[in-house]
Design an enzyme around this catalytic site. Structure first.
Site, mmCIF file in Angstrom:
data_model
loop_
_atom_site.group_PDB
_atom_site.id
_atom_site.type_symbol
_atom_site.label_atom_id
_atom_site.label_comp_id
_atom_site.label_asym_id
_atom_site.label_seq_id
_atom_site.Cartn_x
_atom_site.Cartn_y
_atom_site.Cartn_z
ATOM 1 N N GLY A 90 -29.717 -31.123 -22.922
ATOM 2 C CA GLY A 90 -30.092 -32.530 -22.774
ATOM 3 C C GLY A 90 -29.673 -33.127 -21.449
ATOM 4 O O GLY A 90 -29.209 -32.430 -20.540
ATOM 5 N N CYS A 138 -27.770 -16.400 -24.605
ATOM 6 C CA CYS A 138 -27.457 -17.391 -25.637
ATOM 7 C C CYS A 138 -25.960 -17.584 -25.846
ATOM 8 O O CYS A 138 -25.261 -16.647 -26.200
ATOM 9 C CB CYS A 138 -28.085 -16.987 -26.957
ATOM 10 S SG CYS A 138 -27.792 -18.216 -28.215
ATOM 11 N N GLY A 188 -36.793 -28.999 -23.979
ATOM 12 C CA GLY A 188 -36.171 -28.655 -25.252
ATOM 13 C C GLY A 188 -35.718 -29.879 -26.002
ATOM 14 O O GLY A 188 -36.456 -30.484 -26.784
ATOM 15 N N ILE A 212 -32.488 -23.429 -16.749
ATOM 16 C CA ILE A 212 -31.374 -22.668 -17.279
ATOM 17 C C ILE A 212 -31.330 -22.739 -18.808
ATOM 18 O O ILE A 212 -31.977 -23.607 -19.403
ATOM 19 C CB ILE A 212 -30.019 -23.234 -16.738
ATOM 20 C CG1 ILE A 212 -29.888 -24.705 -17.095
ATOM 21 C CG2 ILE A 212 -29.822 -22.963 -15.286
ATOM 22 C CD1 ILE A 212 -28.565 -25.372 -16.716
ATOM 23 N N THR A 230 -28.522 -23.223 -22.082
ATOM 24 C CA THR A 230 -27.505 -24.270 -22.276
ATOM 25 C C THR A 230 -26.183 -23.932 -21.559
ATOM 26 O O THR A 230 -25.905 -22.777 -21.256
ATOM 27 C CB THR A 230 -27.217 -24.468 -23.779
ATOM 28 O OG1 THR A 230 -26.950 -23.198 -24.358
ATOM 29 C CG2 THR A 230 -28.389 -25.113 -24.474
ATOM 30 N N GLY A 265 -32.442 -30.680 -19.545
ATOM 31 C CA GLY A 265 -32.282 -32.120 -19.509
ATOM 32 C C GLY A 265 -33.495 -32.925 -19.104
ATOM 33 O O GLY A 265 -33.363 -34.086 -18.706
HETATM 34 C C1 LIG Z 1 -31.083 -26.504 -30.903
HETATM 35 C C2 LIG Z 1 -31.343 -25.608 -29.722
HETATM 36 C C3 LIG Z 1 -31.779 -24.312 -29.937
HETATM 37 C C4 LIG Z 1 -32.030 -23.458 -28.856
HETATM 38 N N1 LIG Z 1 -32.462 -22.174 -29.097
HETATM 39 C C5 LIG Z 1 -32.762 -21.377 -28.052
HETATM 40 C C6 LIG Z 1 -33.259 -20.054 -28.268
HETATM 41 O O1 LIG Z 1 -33.412 -19.602 -29.405
HETATM 42 N N2 LIG Z 1 -33.562 -19.299 -27.190
HETATM 43 C C7 LIG Z 1 -33.393 -19.761 -25.912
HETATM 44 O O2 LIG Z 1 -33.694 -19.043 -24.961
HETATM 45 N N3 LIG Z 1 -32.930 -21.011 -25.666
HETATM 46 C C8 LIG Z 1 -32.615 -21.818 -26.706
HETATM 47 N N4 LIG Z 1 -32.136 -23.080 -26.465
HETATM 48 C C9 LIG Z 1 -31.959 -23.545 -25.078
HETATM 49 C C10 LIG Z 1 -33.174 -24.349 -24.627
HETATM 50 O O3 LIG Z 1 -34.340 -23.558 -24.656
HETATM 51 C C11 LIG Z 1 -32.966 -24.884 -23.205
HETATM 52 O O4 LIG Z 1 -32.793 -23.817 -22.301
HETATM 53 C C12 LIG Z 1 -31.746 -25.796 -23.106
HETATM 54 O O5 LIG Z 1 -31.565 -26.542 -24.289
HETATM 55 C C13 LIG Z 1 -31.853 -26.745 -21.912
HETATM 56 O O6 LIG Z 1 -33.017 -27.523 -21.993
HETATM 57 P P1 LIG Z 1 -33.052 -28.994 -22.653
HETATM 58 O O7 LIG Z 1 -31.937 -29.774 -22.035
HETATM 59 O O8 LIG Z 1 -34.410 -29.517 -22.339
HETATM 60 O O9 LIG Z 1 -32.835 -28.809 -24.132
HETATM 61 C C14 LIG Z 1 -31.856 -23.940 -27.535
HETATM 62 C C15 LIG Z 1 -31.433 -25.275 -27.334
HETATM 63 C C16 LIG Z 1 -31.161 -26.097 -28.404
HETATM 64 C C17 LIG Z 1 -30.686 -27.513 -28.163
#
Ligand SMILES: Cc1cc2nc3c(=O)[nH]c(=O)nc-3n(C[C@H](O)[C@H](O)[C@H](O)COP(=O)(O)O)c2cc1C
Length: 239
Positions: free
Chosen positions: A143, A58, A191, A117, A119, A170
């Protein structure tokens, strides 16, 4: 967010409620020591979790990320695998230069799969106050913008891992999901796109199903890793 160190009774009752509705549930766990990860993961397992994902990556957390060190990654995976009974997935940190080594350490430790992955480390500075807008200075970008980054990581990991990869980063359409499968993912996570509502799941299901039908594939398994059959001039990161 990433500070779910204590899995309190609210989460436990939520897991139980989901399980009562016969929906499979994978619980994401975060902690600051191996013991805290174990404590939370054990509670989740007892509440009915079908699998545990550990977030060792994280970018918002103050504690040092285990996921930037292959030895620490191996140790935590081995430690948890000896004690948990459900499958264990490891959520990888893309903000490293040796992601392949870290993923291989997770596999050697006994991980049942990796999630790629989390973020991408990023920051924004407010030009008026001249200070970073996030309390920790930087945070994690998610995203659409990170989809090509996630694709590259999944593509390269597929070349070196034996365990399954869950693609994440994303996803905004069914094409993004198909792309992950072509790169070698066995499943995907969504996400940020869920901020616009859960209809995206129905749309993606429809889109992927039509794609398979139109291309005469029986299952998503038939397209996994297909992009690797094409020779590219690029030298992969993890060779
Ligand atoms: C608001 C927010 C909170 C997140 N909290 C966590 C978390 O608690 N644990 C985790 O492993 N990833 C967390 N992530 C990462 C997402 O699970 C994901 O890996 C990342 O956002 C990429 O995917 P996406 O582009 O579909 O959001 C978080 C992402 C966002 C945007």
């Amino acid at each position: 967010m990433c500070d779910t160190i204590i899995l309190n009774h609210y989460f436990i009752s939520e897991i139980k409620e989901i399980k009562d509705n016969k929906i499979p549930v994978i619980v994401s766990v975060f902690g600051d020591t191996n013991e805290v990860y174990l404590e939370v993961a054990t509670k989740a397992e007892k509440a009915g979790a079908d699998a545990i994902e550990i977030n060792i990556s994280c970018p918002h957390a103050e504690v040092a990320s285990i996921g930037i060190d292959k030895d620490l990654t191996f140790e935590i995976v081995k430690f948890l695998k000896e004690k948990l009974h459900v499958p264990l997935f490891i959520k990888l940190n893309p903000n490293v230069t040796n992601l392949g080594e870290i993923a291989l350490a997770a596999e050697k430790g006994g991980a049942d799969g990796v999630v790629a992955i989390n973020t991408v480390a990023a920051m924004v500075i407010d030009v008026k106050s001249k200070r970073p807008i996030l309390a920790h200075g930087s945070g994690g970008l998610s995203g659409r913008a990170i989809h090509p980054i996630a694709m590259k990581k999944v593509y390269d990991l597929y070349r070196i891992l034996k365990i399954p990869i869950i693609g994440c980063g994303g996803i905004d359409s069914w094409e993004d999901v198909v792309e992950f499968f072509l790169a070698g993912a066995s499943a995907v996570q969504i996400g940020t796109a869920l901020y616009n509502g859960t209809e995206i799941i129905t749309n993606i299901n429809e889109g992927v199903t039509n794609y398979l039908k139109d291309n005469e594939y029986k299952s998503i398994n038939d397209i996994r890793g297909l992009a690797h059959q094409f020779k590219t001039q690029e030298v992969p990161d993890f060779d």
